[in-house]
Design an enzyme around this catalytic site. Structure first.
Site, PDB file in Angstrom:
ATOM      1  N   GLU A 113       1.823   4.103   7.547  1.00 19.81           N
ATOM      2  CA  GLU A 113       0.724   3.759   6.665  1.00 19.81           C
ATOM      3  C   GLU A 113       0.270   4.980   5.859  1.00 19.81           C
ATOM      4  O   GLU A 113       0.625   6.118   6.170  1.00 19.81           O
ATOM      5  CB  GLU A 113      -0.448   3.203   7.490  1.00 19.81           C
ATOM      6  CG  GLU A 113      -0.113   1.948   8.294  1.00 19.81           C
ATOM      7  CD  GLU A 113      -0.019   0.679   7.448  1.00 19.81           C
ATOM      8  OE1 GLU A 113       0.087   0.779   6.206  1.00 19.81           O
ATOM      9  OE2 GLU A 113      -0.042  -0.416   8.026  1.00 19.81           O
ATOM     10  N   ASN A 133       0.819  -1.216   0.000  1.00 14.86           N
ATOM     11  CA  ASN A 133       0.000   0.000   0.000  1.00 14.86           C
ATOM     12  C   ASN A 133       0.853   1.266   0.000  1.00 14.86           C
ATOM     13  O   ASN A 133       0.355   2.363   0.234  1.00 14.86           O
ATOM     14  CB  ASN A 133      -0.969   0.004   1.182  1.00 14.86           C
ATOM     15  CG  ASN A 133      -0.260   0.054   2.535  1.00 14.86           C
ATOM     16  OD1 ASN A 133       0.972   0.020   2.610  1.00 14.86           O
ATOM     17  ND2 ASN A 133      -1.027   0.125   3.609  1.00 14.86           N
TER      18      ASN A 133
END
Length: 242
Positions: free
Chosen positions: A142, A135
Site C-alpha cells: 500500500e 491507489n
C-alpha cells in the site's frame, strides 16, 4: 520502461501472453511470478488454451505468487490459492509441488514471511506479472510502504478493501490483512509485465509513469527497474500526456 497501449482487455491479455510464452519457450524451467485479480485472468486463459491446444508444457516451470489473504484456507473460494488453482494450475501441466503462495493460515505470520522470503531468494522470477491498484499499490504494498520492504503482513487500505469487495458477497467479508511480497522482492524479478485495464486505474497509471518515484505511489519504483513492460488499454491510458 516500455509502454504498450492497446485497444481493449483481450488485446492486453494477448500481448502479455506473447511475452510469457516466449519466456517459457526459451527457458522451460522458468520461474513465473504470478498475480491474482481480474487483470491477469485473460492471460491465464490463454496459457491454459495454449497448453491444451498447442502442447506448450509447463511441467518444469516453478511459480511464486505475490500475496495471499490472512485467514483464508487454500480451499476457500475467495483465497488466492483457490483462484490460482481454478484459473490456471488445473488447466496446465505444472507440477503442484512447484507452485508457491504465502500461507495465510500460518500460525506464526512473521515466521511465514521469513519462510517465503527464503524461498524467493532461491526462486528469482524470470518474469513477474503485476496488476496496478487504484491507489498505486503493487501486490499488497500500500502507499507509503518502504521501497526496501520484503515479504510482510499488511493491513489493507480502505480503498483496496473497497476495490476487492466486488469479488465477495459483501465488503464485510473482505479480509483486512494479507501476506505480500515486498517491493524489493518484486524488483528482484528479471523481467516485469504490468497489466492495467479500465478508467478507474487511469490516475494510478499516470502517477506511476509520469509522477516522481516515491513511496506514496508504490508502483513508481518500477521506474528504476531495467526491464518493465506496461500493457494498458485505452481507458487506463486516457490521462497520460504522451
Amino acid at each position: 520502461m516500455k509502454l504498450k497501449i492497446v485497444s481493449d482487455y483481450d488485446s492486453m491479455s494477448r500481448a502479455a501472453f506473447d511475452i510469457v510464452h516466449k519466456v517459457v519457450e526459451d527457458k522451460p524451467d522458468a520461474v513465473l511470478g504470478l498475480a491474482t485479480g481480474t487483470s491477469p485472468l485473460g492471460l491465464y486463459k490463454l496459457m491454459v488454451d495454449d497448453c491444451k491446444n498447442n502442447g506448450t508444457s509447463y511441467k518444469d516451470v516453478k511459480t511464486v505468487n505475490l500475496d495471499e489473504y490472512v485467514g483464508l484456507s487454500a480451499d476457500d473460494r475467495q483465497s488466492y490459492a483457490y483462484f490460482m488453482q481454478h484459473n490456471l494450475f488445473d488447466g496446465i501441466d505444472v507440477n503442484p509441488d512447484n507452485t508457491n503462495l504465502p500461507n495465510g493460515m500460518a500460525g506464526d505470520l512473521e515466521a511465514e514471511c521469513e519462510r517465503y522470503n527464503a524461498l524467493l531468494n532461491k526462486l528469482r522470477p524470470d518474469v513477474q506479472i503485476l496488476g496496478l491498484g487504484s491507489n498505486g499499490h503493487i501486490a499488497f504494498n500500500e502507499p507509503n510502504t518502504p521501497f526496501d520492504s520484503t515479504t510482510h503482513v499488511v493491513q489493507l487500505a480502505d480503498s483496496t478493501v473497497k476495490d476487492n469487495a466486488r469479488l465477495f458477497d459483501s465488503v464485510d467479508e473482505v479480509p483486512r490483512q494479507a501476506l505480500t511480497m515486498g517491493t524489493s522482492n518484486i524488483m528482484n524479478a528479471k523481467k516485469i509485465v504490468m497489466l492495467v485495464s479500465g478508467a478507474n486505474k487511469a490516475d494510478a497509471l499516470k502517477a506511476m509513469l509520469e509522477g516522481k518515484c516515491n513511496e506514496s505511489c508504490p508502483a513508481s519504483i518500477l521506474q528504476k527497474h531495467k526491464d518493465v513492460t506496461v500493457i494498458c488499454d485505452t481507458e487506463a491510458a486516457q490521462k497520460l500526456s504522451q
